[in-house]
Design an enzyme around this catalytic site. Structure first.
Site, PDB file in Angstrom:
ATOM      1  N   GLY A 128       0.779  -1.228   0.000  1.00 20.73           N
ATOM      2  CA  GLY A 128       0.000   0.000   0.000  1.00 20.73           C
ATOM      3  C   GLY A 128       0.808   1.273   0.000  1.00 20.73           C
ATOM      4  NE  ARG A 173       0.069   0.907  -5.952  1.00 17.39           N
ATOM      5  CZ  ARG A 173      -1.115   0.825  -6.526  1.00 17.39           C
ATOM      6  NH1 ARG A 173      -1.527   1.771  -7.322  1.00 17.39           N
ATOM      7  NH2 ARG A 173      -1.901  -0.208  -6.286  1.00 17.39           N
ATOM      8  NE  ARG A 210      -3.459   1.764 -10.912  1.00 20.04           N
ATOM      9  CZ  ARG A 210      -3.332   2.989 -10.426  1.00 20.04           C
ATOM     10  NH1 ARG A 210      -2.876   3.971 -11.185  1.00 20.04           N
ATOM     11  NH2 ARG A 210      -3.657   3.243  -9.194  1.00 20.04           N
ATOM     12  CB  CYS A 241     -15.163   2.268 -29.916  1.00 22.34           C
ATOM     13  SG  CYS A 241     -15.333   0.524 -29.594  1.00 22.34           S
ATOM     14  CD  GLU A 242     -16.152   0.947 -24.346  1.00 21.39           C
ATOM     15  OE1 GLU A 242     -17.094   1.628 -23.890  1.00 21.39           O
ATOM     16  OE2 GLU A 242     -16.293  -0.210 -24.755  1.00 21.39           O
ATOM     17  CE1 TYR A 271      -0.621  -4.284  -8.769  1.00 21.06           C
ATOM     18  CE2 TYR A 271      -0.105  -2.064  -8.022  1.00 21.06           C
ATOM     19  CZ  TYR A 271      -0.180  -3.411  -7.780  1.00 21.06           C
ATOM     20  OH  TYR A 271       0.173  -3.906  -6.552  1.00 21.06           O
TER      21      TYR A 271
END
Ligand SMILES: Cc1ncc(COP(=O)(O)O)c(C=O)c1O
Length: 313
Positions: A128, A173, A210, A241-242, A271
């Site tokens: 985290g 990360r 993400r 196409c979004e 990620y």
């Protein structure tokens, strides 16, 4: 506890059965940490917070399931309970959430020690540790957070008259996220009068899901050239196409940003490639390692042949 039926079923049962099978097949005693849902609400996006009660991960501390799971493993001769674990979520910038988690985990750790006359040797506070995705993000340095966690655990153990267990963390990360940036090429630029400018690039939600998945914020900058033009409010969007295919929701880019420009989006080492997809059957980009001005392709670009290789014909 393992009988089926709405009140007696526990998610530990199939896990325990598989672990017992592994123990029997291997002749070894699997070492177990119990993942405890400690009820901490961290200030991060709902989909990357993982220790509040109302979600899928872990055994509840307040509901007693974590203690029951620990008891069950302690009574199992084929398995070895090593300790307790929690992972409160991602993109956490200070130690306060970890502090609550550590105190709650250690209270259970103390109860187990009292009941069984021995202390579990390990405590895992999960990952985290946040990273800077945008210029506004100011995460704590990992070594500072690690120091805080150790201090908190030592204090709490002293107060509970416990020895300090072997303490682990699982940063993800924070290790690789800042090591990479994604380089896009601008395809088209569209001004929506009085609102913003849309800058479309040759990638998007297939190489970085993400922003679409949980509104993750990023920064972008024009790479490879300088500009003296004033900044304009831009939204960097992908080629799928979004309407939700957004790479960077709000960014100030120079007013002369145009087709052919390269845009660098930093902080994409975690990620992104690992969660990349062939959405709309778009091939995934390569990964290039750069050191001291030298570059080398370490993951090659996907081809149409790659996309078709599973077709039976
Ligand atoms: C159990 C566990 N530990 C550690 C991590 C790493 O999290 P982060 O990359 O936010 O540090 C994750 C991420 O999903 C996780 O599920």
């Amino acid at each position: 506890m393992c009988a089926s039926g709405p009140r007696t079923y526990s998610p530990l049962c199939p896990l325990q059965a598989s672990l017992r099978q592994i123990a029997k097949n291997s002749g070894k005693r699997p070492k177990i940490l119990i993942r405890v849902t400690v009820g901490v609400e961290v200030h991060t996006h709902e989909f990357i917070a993982t220790a509040h009660e109302d979600q899928k991960f872990g055994f509840s501390l307040s509901g007693g399931a974590a203690e029951q799971a620990a008891e069950q493993i302690l009574q199992d001769d084929l398995l070895e309970l090593r300790g307790l674990h929690s992972h409160i979520g991602s993109q956490i910038f200070d130690a306060s959430g970890f502090e609550v988690a550590a105190r709650r985990l250690l209270s259970l750790h103390a109860r187990i020690a009292e009941r069984h006359g021995r202390e579990l040797p390990e405590l895992d506070l999960g990952g985290g540790f946040g990273i800077a995705y945008t210029t506004q993000d100011e995460p704590a340095e990992p070594h500072a957070l690690a120091g805080d966690l150790l201090r908190i655990v030592k204090q709490e153990c002293a107060a509970l008259h416990l020895s300090v267990p072997h303490l682990s963390v699982e940063p993800g990360r924070a290790i690789v996220g800042p090591a990479m940036f994604t380089l896009y090429e601008v395809g088209t630029v569209k001004d929506v009068d009085g609102i913003r400018t849309y800058v479309s690039v040759d990638g998007g939600m297939s190489d970085n899901i993400r922003p679409a998945l949980y509104d993750a914020a990023y920064s972008a900058t024009v790479a490879g050239r300088a500009s003296t033009e004033p900044p304009i409010l831009a939204r960097v969007v992908g080629k799928h196409c979004e309407s939700g295919d957004i790479v960077v929701k709000d960014e100030f880019l120079p007013a002369d940003v145009s087709a052919g420009d390269l845009l660098a989006v930093p902080g994409t080492g975690a990620y992104c490639r690992s969660m990349a997809s062939n959405y709309n059957h778009v091939p995934r980009p390569p990964v290039v390692a750069v050191v001291d001005g030298e570059s080398r392709v370490i993951v090659r670009r996907e081809t149409v042949d790659d996309l078709l290789r599973l077709d039976v014909g």
